[in-house]
Enzyme design. Structure first.
Site, PDB file in Angstrom:
ATOM      1  N   ASP A   1      29.471 -18.261  10.062  1.00  0.00           N
ATOM      2  CA  ASP A   1      30.557 -17.905   9.186  1.00  0.00           C
ATOM      3  C   ASP A   1      30.070 -17.196   7.878  1.00  0.00           C
ATOM      4  O   ASP A   1      30.764 -16.891   7.014  1.00  0.00           O
ATOM      5  CB  ASP A   1      31.135 -19.145   8.511  1.00  0.00           C
ATOM      6  CG  ASP A   1      31.724 -20.000   9.451  1.00  0.00           C
ATOM      7  OD1 ASP A   1      32.992 -19.871   9.729  1.00  0.00           O
ATOM      8  OD2 ASP A   1      31.324 -21.219  10.053  1.00  0.00           O
TER       9      ASP A   1
ATOM     10  N   GLU B   1      31.772 -14.564  -0.201  1.00  0.00           N
ATOM     11  CA  GLU B   1      32.360 -15.168  -1.411  1.00  0.00           C
ATOM     12  C   GLU B   1      32.133 -16.682  -1.671  1.00  0.00           C
ATOM     13  O   GLU B   1      31.740 -16.902  -2.954  1.00  0.00           O
ATOM     14  CB  GLU B   1      33.942 -14.876  -1.493  1.00  0.00           C
ATOM     15  CG  GLU B   1      34.671 -15.446  -2.505  1.00  0.00           C
ATOM     16  CD  GLU B   1      36.261 -15.062  -2.803  1.00  0.00           C
ATOM     17  OE1 GLU B   1      36.519 -14.406  -3.588  1.00  0.00           O
ATOM     18  OE2 GLU B   1      36.705 -15.811  -1.784  1.00  0.00           O
ATOM     19  N   ASP B   2      31.928 -17.297  -0.719  1.00  0.00           N
ATOM     20  CA  ASP B   2      31.544 -19.039  -0.727  1.00  0.00           C
ATOM     21  C   ASP B   2      30.263 -19.178  -1.212  1.00  0.00           C
ATOM     22  O   ASP B   2      29.971 -20.233  -1.756  1.00  0.00           O
ATOM     23  CB  ASP B   2      31.998 -19.559   0.447  1.00  0.00           C
ATOM     24  CG  ASP B   2      33.369 -19.518   0.845  1.00  0.00           C
ATOM     25  OD1 ASP B   2      34.327 -19.881  -0.103  1.00  0.00           O
ATOM     26  OD2 ASP B   2      33.777 -19.377   1.824  1.00  0.00           O
TER      27      ASP B   2
ATOM     28  N   ARG C   1      26.904 -24.392   6.582  1.00  0.00           N
ATOM     29  CA  ARG C   1      27.213 -23.123   5.732  1.00  0.00           C
ATOM     30  C   ARG C   1      25.886 -23.183   4.697  1.00  0.00           C
ATOM     31  O   ARG C   1      25.802 -22.090   3.907  1.00  0.00           O
ATOM     32  CB  ARG C   1      28.464 -22.733   5.215  1.00  0.00           C
ATOM     33  CG  ARG C   1      29.684 -22.721   6.303  1.00  0.00           C
ATOM     34  CD  ARG C   1      30.784 -22.020   5.734  1.00  0.00           C
ATOM     35  NE  ARG C   1      30.252 -20.627   5.167  1.00  0.00           N
ATOM     36  CZ  ARG C   1      31.159 -19.800   4.451  1.00  0.00           C
ATOM     37  NH1 ARG C   1      32.139 -20.222   4.141  1.00  0.00           N
ATOM     38  NH2 ARG C   1      30.817 -18.582   4.167  1.00  0.00           N
TER      39      ARG C   1
ATOM     40  N   ARG D   1      35.477 -28.867  -0.213  1.00  0.00           N
ATOM     41  CA  ARG D   1      34.157 -28.125  -0.490  1.00  0.00           C
ATOM     42  C   ARG D   1      33.843 -28.157  -1.725  1.00  0.00           C
ATOM     43  O   ARG D   1      32.379 -27.643  -2.101  1.00  0.00           O
ATOM     44  CB  ARG D   1      34.268 -26.613   0.352  1.00  0.00           C
ATOM     45  CG  ARG D   1      35.359 -26.653   1.606  1.00  0.00           C
ATOM     46  CD  ARG D   1      34.307 -26.717   2.710  1.00  0.00           C
ATOM     47  NE  ARG D   1      34.772 -26.624   4.061  1.00  0.00           N
ATOM     48  CZ  ARG D   1      34.835 -25.429   4.539  1.00  0.00           C
ATOM     49  NH1 ARG D   1      34.578 -24.311   4.081  1.00  0.00           N
ATOM     50  NH2 ARG D   1      35.470 -25.327   5.770  1.00  0.00           N
TER      51      ARG D   1
ATOM     52  N   HIS E   1      41.260 -23.690  -0.089  1.00  0.00           N
ATOM     53  CA  HIS E   1      40.621 -23.146  -1.151  1.00  0.00           C
ATOM     54  C   HIS E   1      41.677 -22.613  -2.525  1.00  0.00           C
ATOM     55  O   HIS E   1      42.715 -22.564  -1.769  1.00  0.00           O
ATOM     56  CB  HIS E   1      39.518 -21.833  -0.811  1.00  0.00           C
ATOM     57  CG  HIS E   1      38.217 -22.462  -0.117  1.00  0.00           C
ATOM     58  ND1 HIS E   1      37.845 -21.273   0.947  1.00  0.00           N
ATOM     59  CD2 HIS E   1      37.344 -22.970  -0.369  1.00  0.00           C
ATOM     60  CE1 HIS E   1      36.599 -22.046   1.155  1.00  0.00           C
ATOM     61  NE2 HIS E   1      36.397 -22.938   0.598  1.00  0.00           N
TER      62      HIS E   1
ATOM     63  N   CYS F   1      37.478 -13.612   0.892  1.00  0.00           N
ATOM     64  CA  CYS F   1      36.304 -14.081   1.506  1.00  0.00           C
ATOM     65  C   CYS F   1      35.229 -13.222   1.926  1.00  0.00           C
ATOM     66  O   CYS F   1      34.149 -13.672   1.845  1.00  0.00           O
ATOM     67  CB  CYS F   1      36.965 -14.912   2.539  1.00  0.00           C
ATOM     68  SG  CYS F   1      38.062 -15.915   2.341  1.00  0.00           S
TER      69      CYS F   1
END
Length: 256
Positions: free
Chosen positions: A61, A66-67, A86, A134, A164, A251
């Site tokens: 992933d 962005e995460d 992740r 998350r 999200h 993302c």
């Protein structure tokens, strides 16, 4: 106005990425690669410099950069992603982040706080932070504390239906806000000029404002028209293969 973007090429291992929609099938890697190239071209056409990082095969992933970081005009925050698979992606993004920010202006979210950048929406100097599977309250509070050092503010917004915060929200500047699902009637966002997205085009809520141009996922004509009716210029980009991994336009990049 944004000057820089950071993206990461998708890994071949993306076909094993996290998804809540297995019925959409596994991504076509070659098509995903072509779509990513078009995405980068769309960003560049909006006047920004794009740093393209190499793929990280150990992290399916990892193209969803962005995460793993929050970038602002004054500081950056390395997140602590809520999905265990992740978490170590932050090791890959940090060197790139430090090319743009002084060491004293790079901060971290630390355990027990968790934070995904997809839960963070910037509206000027104020940040809305989604509390999701998350991102927890401790992570949100740490981010608010870091931002406060630079005169910026933040507030937490509980989520109940979406992955999200930015799954169903996109800020388009000048008080315009794309809203879908649970946020259409959410009191927190009453003050905005809302562009409501219907359930059948819910995926299109995830657009990005890029220097007065709005990048919109391809294939959502009602959303495109609603944004154009507000006077915005639009570019469409096909993200079909990223949708299969719960990913959208925002993302895929860090924009600052």
């Amino acid at each position: 106005m944004f000057k820089n973007c950071i993206v990461r090429k998708p890994a071949k291992s993306m076909v094993e990425g996290i998804t809540s929609a297995p019925e959409l099938g596994k991504p076509d890697y070659e098509l995903a690669l072509k779509q990513h190239e078009q995405y980068v071209k769309a960003l560049e056409s909006c006047g920004v410099k794009v740093l393209v990082l190499e793929a990280m095969e150990d992290f399916p992933d990892s193209c969803f950069v962005e995460d793993v970081a929050i970038c602002t005009d004054k500081c950056a925050v390395i997140t602590n992603p809520g999905a265990a698979s992740r978490n170590k992606e932050i090791l890959g993004i940090e060197p790139a982040i430090r090319e743009y920010f002084n060491d004293e202006d790079v901060h971290r979210i630390t355990s027990p706080g968790t934070l995904d950048g997809g839960d963070v929406m910037m509206v000027g100097n104020h940040f809305y932070i989604g509390l999701s599977e998350r991102t927890n309250m401790e992570g949100a509070n740490q981010l608010i504390e870091h931002l406060g050092k630079y005169g910026k503010t933040g507030e937490a917004v509980p989520l109940f239906e979406v992955l999200h915060l930015k799954t169903a929200l996109a800020y388009l500047e000048n008080n315009h806000l794309i809203v879908g699902g649970e946020f259409i009637t959410h009191p927190t966002f009453e003050k905005f000029n809302k562009i409501e997205i219907t359930e059948d085009e819910a995926y299109a809520c995830n657009c990005i404002w890029m220097n007065d141009t709005i990048i919109v996922p391809e294939g959502y004509p009602k959303t495109q028209k609603a944004i154009e009716d507000k006077g915005f210029k639009i570019i469409t980009v096909d993200t079909s293969e990223y949708r299969k991994l719960d990913g959208g336009l925002s993302c895929l990049s860090l924009r600052f």
